[in-house]
Design an enzyme around this catalytic site. Structure first.
Site, mmCIF file in Angstrom:
data_model
loop_
_atom_site.group_PDB
_atom_site.id
_atom_site.type_symbol
_atom_site.label_atom_id
_atom_site.label_comp_id
_atom_site.label_asym_id
_atom_site.label_seq_id
_atom_site.Cartn_x
_atom_site.Cartn_y
_atom_site.Cartn_z
ATOM 1 N N CYS A 1 -10.052 -7.336 16.525
ATOM 2 C CA CYS A 1 -9.159 -7.556 15.378
ATOM 3 C C CYS A 1 -9.720 -6.954 14.082
ATOM 4 C CB CYS A 1 -8.946 -9.051 15.175
ATOM 5 S SG CYS A 1 -7.814 -9.413 13.822
ATOM 6 N N ARG B 1 -8.411 -7.478 11.128
ATOM 7 C CA ARG B 1 -8.227 -8.407 10.017
ATOM 8 C C ARG B 1 -9.040 -9.685 10.263
ATOM 9 N NH1 ARG B 1 -2.449 -8.297 9.217
ATOM 10 N NH2 ARG B 1 -2.462 -6.497 7.843
ATOM 11 N N ASP C 1 -6.168 4.510 10.459
ATOM 12 C CA ASP C 1 -6.129 4.056 9.074
ATOM 13 C C ASP C 1 -7.422 4.512 8.432
ATOM 14 O OD1 ASP C 1 -4.057 2.379 7.721
ATOM 15 O OD2 ASP C 1 -4.028 1.466 9.713
ATOM 16 N N CYS D 1 -3.529 -17.302 15.515
ATOM 17 C CA CYS D 1 -3.142 -16.437 16.632
ATOM 18 C C CYS D 1 -3.293 -17.252 17.908
ATOM 19 C CB CYS D 1 -4.082 -15.235 16.733
ATOM 20 S SG CYS D 1 -4.174 -14.276 15.225
ATOM 21 N N ARG E 1 7.292 0.006 1.626
ATOM 22 C CA ARG E 1 7.171 -1.152 2.509
ATOM 23 C C ARG E 1 6.013 -2.066 2.105
ATOM 24 N NH1 ARG E 1 5.727 3.628 4.924
ATOM 25 N NH2 ARG E 1 3.798 3.711 6.125
ATOM 26 N N CYS F 1 -8.298 -11.634 19.365
ATOM 27 C CA CYS F 1 -8.639 -10.361 19.997
ATOM 28 C C CYS F 1 -9.970 -9.918 19.399
ATOM 29 C CB CYS F 1 -7.583 -9.313 19.684
ATOM 30 S SG CYS F 1 -5.907 -9.912 19.960
ATOM 31 N N ARG G 1 0.834 -1.210 0.000
ATOM 32 C CA ARG G 1 0.000 0.000 0.000
ATOM 33 C C ARG G 1 0.862 1.252 0.000
ATOM 34 N NH1 ARG G 1 -4.329 1.555 4.369
ATOM 35 N NH2 ARG G 1 -3.080 0.179 5.631
ATOM 36 N N TYR G 2 2.000 1.184 0.694
ATOM 37 C CA TYR G 2 2.915 2.332 0.760
ATOM 38 C C TYR G 2 4.147 1.953 -0.053
ATOM 39 C CZ TYR G 2 -0.070 3.201 4.763
ATOM 40 O OH TYR G 2 -1.161 3.390 5.564
ATOM 41 N N LYS H 1 -2.717 5.378 6.507
ATOM 42 C CA LYS H 1 -2.554 5.778 7.894
ATOM 43 C C LYS H 1 -2.194 7.262 7.978
ATOM 44 C CE LYS H 1 -0.299 2.734 10.169
ATOM 45 N NZ LYS H 1 0.959 2.055 9.981
ATOM 46 N N ASP I 1 -10.374 0.685 13.871
ATOM 47 C CA ASP I 1 -10.710 0.579 12.451
ATOM 48 C C ASP I 1 -12.190 0.232 12.306
ATOM 49 O OD1 ASP I 1 -8.119 1.063 11.340
ATOM 50 O OD2 ASP I 1 -7.526 -0.886 12.158
HETATM 51 S S1 SF4 Z 1 -5.138 -8.446 16.604
HETATM 52 FE FE1 SF4 Z 1 -5.977 -10.008 15.209
HETATM 53 S S2 SF4 Z 1 -4.206 -10.794 14.093
HETATM 54 FE FE2 SF4 Z 1 -3.412 -9.718 15.911
HETATM 55 S S3 SF4 Z 1 -3.207 -11.309 17.488
HETATM 56 FE FE3 SF4 Z 1 -5.207 -10.375 17.780
HETATM 57 S S4 SF4 Z 1 -6.607 -11.682 16.578
HETATM 58 FE FE4 SF4 Z 1 -4.531 -12.126 15.888
#
Ligand code: SF4
Length: 347
Positions: free
Chosen positions: A107, A109, A305, A100, A91, A104, A87-88, A312, A268
């Site tokens: 999250c 993603r 973002d 994972c 990088r 979380c 995207r940038y 960002k 996000d």
């Molecule tokens: S934020 Fe998302 S990708 Fe990162 S550790 Fe937590 S669940 Fe996994």
């Protein structure tokens, strides 16, 4: 640990008594980021509400807003090679695994995380390395996912070494939440090997001062003693850390462990995460309060973002062009100079 399986197939130890909102999520059908925990983080969650909220889902996750998206950062349109996001200009990010240690609940993603994708294959890695070799402007590669430290030692080292061989000066960033959520994974032998692959930075995510336990401090010490510099990215989360006293404790605690607080991210617009988002006005107020409570070294940069591929930006009030009834309008001078909107949400 003894576990029970609920209607959706996710497992929680049977002796956890769920609150009504949490029970509502486990009973709901639909497109969900599966529950995933581990005994270490679950134990912390049972002691601190701010950690419980990051681990145990609630039925609010089943509420989807029109402003939300399954790809809030528009990563899909910036992926010239599978498993890589460019995207940038200078990088790229590489999704090495979708696994994972915990899921979380905030999250961003979540449409990729824990969805049963295979880990990065040899041929995918070859294509990405070929792409980087052909794009000399790329100076940094971020290995992310999922969490790369869920890979076995040999697989992780093999991937890191392959990227190291691309160019001596290629900066590798290893993004991981493991030191906060499963610190016993950090062992000196592995970290010594990783430490030999400099220039390499570890980008970690601690969101609450109670995540700084004796075990996680030990993990941070092992990383530090391996000579690996660390920066921390915190996500600003309602009813977790939207309080300047809590964040001051976190950022000072990190600094004490040799970790530079790098970003405080505005939430996000990921589907089903509105209950975590903090209004921007409140975020700015927290930053103002932090400035008088902690040193400049302990201060992260407040950033967002921008939805729709805006990239960002630092959330400096000077970048705010105007505020409408429904949105904040920013100009992203770094990406394309266009105007982007971030919705104006209330408490
Ligand atoms: S934020 Fe998302 S990708 Fe990162 S550790 Fe937590 S669940 Fe996994």
């Amino acid at each position: 640990m003894d576990e029970t399986h609920n209607k959706s197939g996710e497992a929680l130890p049977h002796n956890i008594s769920l609150q009504r909102d949490e029970q509502g999520w486990f009973e709901a059908e639909g497109d969900k980021l599966a529950y995933q925990g581990n005994p270490y983080y679950l134990n912390l969650a049972l002691q601190h509400d701010g950690i419980r909220r990051q681990l145990i889902p609630t039925k609010q996750e089943m509420m989807f807003l029109d402003t939300e998206s399954s790809d809030p950062l528009s990563e899909g349109i910036h992926s010239p090679v599978p498993r890589m996001i460019h995207r940038y200009g200078n990088r790229v990010a590489v999704l090495v695994t979708d696994r994972c240690s915990i899921h979380c609940r905030h999250c961003f993603r979540r449409s990729f995380t824990g969805k049963g994708h295979a880990d990065l294959s040899q041929s995918e890695c070859d294509s990405i390395i070929g792409y980087i070799e052909n794009h000399k402007e790329i100076q940094e590669v971020l290995l992310t996912g999922g969490d790369p430290l869920t890979l076995g030692d040999s697989s992780l080292l093999e991937i890191l070494k392959r990227f190291r061989t691309v160019r001596d000066d290629l900066i590798i960033r290893l993004a991981t939440r493991i030191p906060a959520v499963y610190p016993r994974r950090i062992n000196p032998d592995l970290l010594r090997e990783i430490g030999r692959l400099s220039p390499l930075w570890m980008v970690i995510q601690f969101n609450h001062p109670e995540e700084l336990t004796p075990e996680s401090r030990r993990a941070l010490r092992i990383i530090r003693e391996a000579g690996i510099p660390m920066v921390n990215q915190t996500v600003l989360l309602k009813a977790v850390n939207d309080d300047s006293d809590i964040l001051a404790r976190l950022f000072q605690g990190l600094l004490r462990e040799g970790v530079k607080p790098y970003y405080l991210f505005q939430g996000d617009l990921a589907r089903g995460t509105s209950h975590f988002r903090v209004p921007l006005e409140r975020g700015w107020q927290i930053m103002d309060e932090l400035r008088v409570k902690i040193s400049g070294l302990a201060m992260p940069s407040y950033a967002v973002d921008l939805p729709g591929g805006g990239g960002k930006i630092p959330l400096n009030r000077s970048l705010l062009l105007r505020t409408t009834k429904t949105a904040y309008v920013f100009k992203n001078t770094e990406v394309d100079g266009r105007e982007y909107e971030y919705p104006r949400e209330t408490e």
